[in-house]
Scaffold this motif. Structure first.
Motif, short mmCIF file in Angstrom:
data_model
loop_
_atom_site.label_atom_id
_atom_site.label_comp_id
_atom_site.label_asym_id
_atom_site.label_seq_id
_atom_site.Cartn_x
_atom_site.Cartn_y
_atom_site.Cartn_z
N LEU A 1 0.81 -1.22 0.00
CA LEU A 1 0.00 0.00 0.00
C LEU A 1 0.84 1.27 0.00
CD1 LEU A 1 -3.06 -0.66 2.34
CD2 LEU A 1 -3.09 -0.15 -0.09
N ARG A 2 1.79 1.34 0.92
CA ARG A 2 2.60 2.55 1.00
C ARG A 2 3.42 2.76 -0.26
NH1 ARG A 2 7.81 3.89 4.73
NH2 ARG A 2 7.81 6.13 4.46
N GLY A 3 4.02 1.67 -0.76
CA GLY A 3 4.81 1.77 -1.98
C GLY A 3 3.97 2.20 -3.17
N ALA A 4 2.74 1.69 -3.24
CA ALA A 4 1.85 2.06 -4.34
C ALA A 4 1.50 3.55 -4.28
CB ALA A 4 0.58 1.22 -4.29
N ILE A 5 1.28 4.06 -3.07
CA ILE A 5 0.98 5.49 -2.92
C ILE A 5 2.20 6.33 -3.30
CG2 ILE A 5 0.34 7.31 -1.30
CD1 ILE A 5 -1.95 5.44 -2.15
N GLU A 6 3.40 5.86 -2.95
CA GLU A 6 4.61 6.56 -3.38
C GLU A 6 4.69 6.62 -4.90
OE1 GLU A 6 7.73 4.37 -1.55
OE2 GLU A 6 7.55 5.38 0.39
#
Length: 215
Positions: free
Chosen positions: A81-86
């Protein structure tokens, strides 16, 4: 058709590759339309059949873009999730030069700036507000969730990594965050699964039919 995996030497240019492939596929679709129309006269296709044919072509394009996006996220160790938002924030910044402005009352800092830029896009702002109305979610809550999304995900998902799926988990995310992530993932072609409050895989609970695919 299964596209080959993204070469390691192209990882740093992955976002440009996705943008290029998307543009090429769109150009192909535009060029294909006259031939589809010609086939219509030969095969006596009615309008509904021709529309289904075009939708099939477009759906295949979306699947290919989504596949490339997921492979890029895996290759750059951001398939979470966090990587996708980045990744989405990077895409927003790369597309910002062509966006139009809509005044937003929410103040921003450097980390939140990409989401603020996206909210300033007229088309996205309109679609987001309409989707919020359709799903009966307070629009101000959605804006705040967008602006604080990176911080929220950093709390729960700093090192979460999966090789199978990116998970939108209702046990960890409030409804407005779930909704925002769903909208962003649809717009930026990122695949995911939804886990409900009981821990079961389920259909995404919000109606995003009026939000756009692909950038």
């Amino acid at each position: 058709f299964v596209p080959p995996k993204l070469p390691v030497e192209l990882e740093q240019y992955g976002h440009l590759l996705i943008e290029y492939v998307s543009s090429m596929c769109m150009a192909f679709n535009i060029q294909a339309m006259p031939y589809i129309t010609t086939l219509d006269s030969y095969h006596r296709m009615d309008n509904s059949e021709m529309q289904r044919e075009f939708l099939t072509i477009d759906a295949d394009r979306q699947r290919q873009i989504t596949y490339l996006t997921s492979e890029l996220l895996k290759a750059t160790h951001r398939f979470n999730l966090r990587g996708a938002i980045e990744f989405i924030c990077e895409r927003i910044k790369s597309l910002s030069s062509s966006s139009t402005s809509h005044s937003s009352p929410i103040s921003t800092n450097v980390i939140d700036k990409p989401m603020h830029m996206l909210l300033n896009d007229h088309e996205f702002y309109h679609e987001l507000s309409q989707a919020a109305l359709l799903n009966q979610i307070v629009f101000n809550d959605i804006q705040r969730s967008m602006m604080g999304l990176y911080h929220s995900l950093s709390t729960y998902f700093h090192s979460q990594q999966t090789s199978e799926n990116i998970v939108i988990d209702a046990r960890l995310l409030v409804p407005s965050e779930q909704f925002v992530i769903g909208v962003l993932f649809k717009r930026f072609n990122i695949p995911s699964i939804y886990i409900d409050k009981e821990g079961n895989m389920a259909m995404f609970p919000y109606n995003l039919k009026d939000t756009s695919y692909g950038q």
